[in-house]
Scaffold this motif. Structure first.
Motif, PDB file in Angstrom:
ATOM      1  N   ILE A  46       0.844  -1.195   0.000  1.00 30.47           N
ATOM      2  CA  ILE A  46       0.000   0.000   0.000  1.00 30.47           C
ATOM      3  C   ILE A  46       0.878   1.244   0.000  1.00 30.47           C
ATOM      4  O   ILE A  46       1.819   1.348   0.785  1.00 30.47           O
ATOM      5  N   VAL A  73      -3.956   5.258   9.210  1.00 27.13           N
ATOM      6  CA  VAL A  73      -3.107   4.066   9.164  1.00 27.13           C
ATOM      7  C   VAL A  73      -3.336   3.196  10.393  1.00 27.13           C
ATOM      8  O   VAL A  73      -3.499   1.968  10.284  1.00 27.13           O
ATOM      9  N   LEU A  75      -6.301   0.988   8.626  1.00 28.68           N
ATOM     10  CA  LEU A  75      -5.508  -0.007   7.902  1.00 28.68           C
ATOM     11  C   LEU A  75      -4.935  -1.096   8.805  1.00 28.68           C
ATOM     12  O   LEU A  75      -5.063  -2.293   8.503  1.00 28.68           O
ATOM     13  N   GLN A  76      -4.298  -0.704   9.915  1.00 26.96           N
ATOM     14  CA  GLN A  76      -3.632  -1.704  10.744  1.00 26.96           C
ATOM     15  C   GLN A  76      -4.573  -2.408  11.717  1.00 26.96           C
ATOM     16  O   GLN A  76      -4.755  -3.619  11.652  1.00 26.96           O
ATOM     17  N   ILE A 130      -8.366  -3.284   9.655  1.00 25.65           N
ATOM     18  CA  ILE A 130      -8.333  -4.223   8.525  1.00 25.65           C
ATOM     19  C   ILE A 130      -7.299  -5.329   8.736  1.00 25.65           C
ATOM     20  O   ILE A 130      -7.515  -6.471   8.348  1.00 25.65           O
ATOM     21  N   ILE A 139      -3.729  -4.813   8.037  1.00 22.26           N
ATOM     22  CA  ILE A 139      -2.547  -4.656   7.188  1.00 22.26           C
ATOM     23  C   ILE A 139      -1.313  -4.475   8.074  1.00 22.26           C
ATOM     24  O   ILE A 139      -1.338  -3.703   9.035  1.00 22.26           O
ATOM     25  N   ILE A 146       3.097  -1.084   4.343  1.00 25.13           N
ATOM     26  CA  ILE A 146       2.569   0.251   4.064  1.00 25.13           C
ATOM     27  C   ILE A 146       3.723   1.225   3.842  1.00 25.13           C
ATOM     28  O   ILE A 146       4.643   1.295   4.658  1.00 25.13           O
ATOM     29  N   TYR A 169      -2.252  -1.385  -3.829  1.00 28.25           N
ATOM     30  CA  TYR A 169      -3.195  -0.273  -3.704  1.00 28.25           C
ATOM     31  C   TYR A 169      -2.435   1.036  -3.490  1.00 28.25           C
ATOM     32  O   TYR A 169      -1.400   1.061  -2.826  1.00 28.25           O
ATOM     33  N   HIS A 209     -13.015  -1.646   3.789  1.00 30.82           N
ATOM     34  CA  HIS A 209     -12.742  -2.781   4.674  1.00 30.82           C
ATOM     35  C   HIS A 209     -13.102  -4.098   3.992  1.00 30.82           C
ATOM     36  O   HIS A 209     -12.301  -5.042   3.957  1.00 30.82           O
ATOM     37  N   MET A 235     -10.700  -4.913   0.963  1.00 32.25           N
ATOM     38  CA  MET A 235      -9.315  -5.249   1.281  1.00 32.25           C
ATOM     39  C   MET A 235      -9.180  -6.577   2.001  1.00 32.25           C
ATOM     40  O   MET A 235      -8.203  -7.307   1.781  1.00 32.25           O
TER      41      MET A 235
END
Length: 262
Positions: free
Chosen positions: A108, A124, A128-129, A132, A134, A139, A168, A232, A235
């Protein structure tokens, strides 16, 4: 929980190469003096099938056509074992090659203004972390120290490399983003590499004010719960991640933070 595509494909590749043996047998027809070649396939075919079916399931979203083709060869294996095993081996090799990434590449890339660092950090962390799932090492984000450029590295080359390899790219648009020549250059590079681009607007801009920067039909407000839920869902399916129960809590924590910014 879905597994990593590359890992499953490599496991299939290992089984084919090390646990499946193909022997060539010559059969002589004494009546007409013709020599035929027959094949015996030995090894743990059941183990291979189990791993192949896992691979089919895990690539359905990312490689739907390849998934269908692989399933077809698995289903028809008994009809002509050597032909379909050869096809399966070629497909597995293809998937391994497609999924192989440079160990230093990211999944990402986040293009944003460094003046919006606080918001980006929360996006983030919460979205994201924590929300989700990731990993931090997947990243690339220049304003976050552990996710950006290290001392001594060529920042332009590093950014270009990460834009090129990511799955992404997020463009986080704000007034400060629009005023930054560096950000506009990053945006151009992202579009040029044709990554899966996701456009999000910070609350200080709206669809009428982003103008030529992007196609407004593809942009979402970053403080939209509907847009975040869609991200969400997309991904976790794309990366094969578990759907965490804490997603709603992390989304609401992020929305509370960003909606309270003056």
């Amino acid at each position: 929980m879905k597994e990593d595509i590359h890992s499953i494909a490599c496991q299939c590749q290992t089984i084919i190469n090390k646990q499946i043996k193909v022997s060539h047998n010559k059969i002589i027809d004494k009546r007409c003096g013709v020599i035929y070649t027959d094949y015996d396939i030995n090894g743990d075919i059941k183990l291979l099938e189990t791993n192949l079916l896992a691979l089919v399931e895990n690539i359905k979203v990312k490689y739907p056509t390849i998934s269908q083709l692989l399933q077809k060869h698995i289903d028809q294996y008994d009809n002509d074992k050597i032909i379909h095993l050869s096809a399966i081996e070629a497909i597995v090799d293809c998937i391994v090659s497609l999924e192989k990434k440079d160990v230093n590449s990211k999944r990402i890339f986040i293009s944003h203004s460094s003046k919006n660092k606080d918001i980006i950090e929360k996006f983030v962390d919460y979205i994201l972390q924590l929300g989700i799932g990731i990993k931090a090492e997947d990243i690339f984000c220049t304003s976050i120290e552990e996710m950006g450029v290290k001392n001594g590295e060529d920042i332009r080359k590093h950014i270009q490399t990460n834009i090129q390899n990511v799955d992404y790219a997020f463009l986080i648009i704000s007034k400060k983003y629009k005023a930054s020549e560096i950000c506009i250059n990053e945006m151009g590079a992202v579009w040029a590499y044709d990554n899966k681009v996701r456009l999000y607007l910070l609350p200080d801009v709206n669809f009428n004010k982003i103008g030529w920067l992007c196609d407004t039909r593809k942009a979402e407000m970053i403080n939209s719960s509907i847009a975040l839920d869609a991200l969400h869902k997309e991904m976790i399916e794309y990366f094969g991640l578990p759907d965490k129960e804490i997603w709603s809590r992390q989304r609401e924590a992020f929305l509370k933070y960003i909606n309270n910014i003056k």
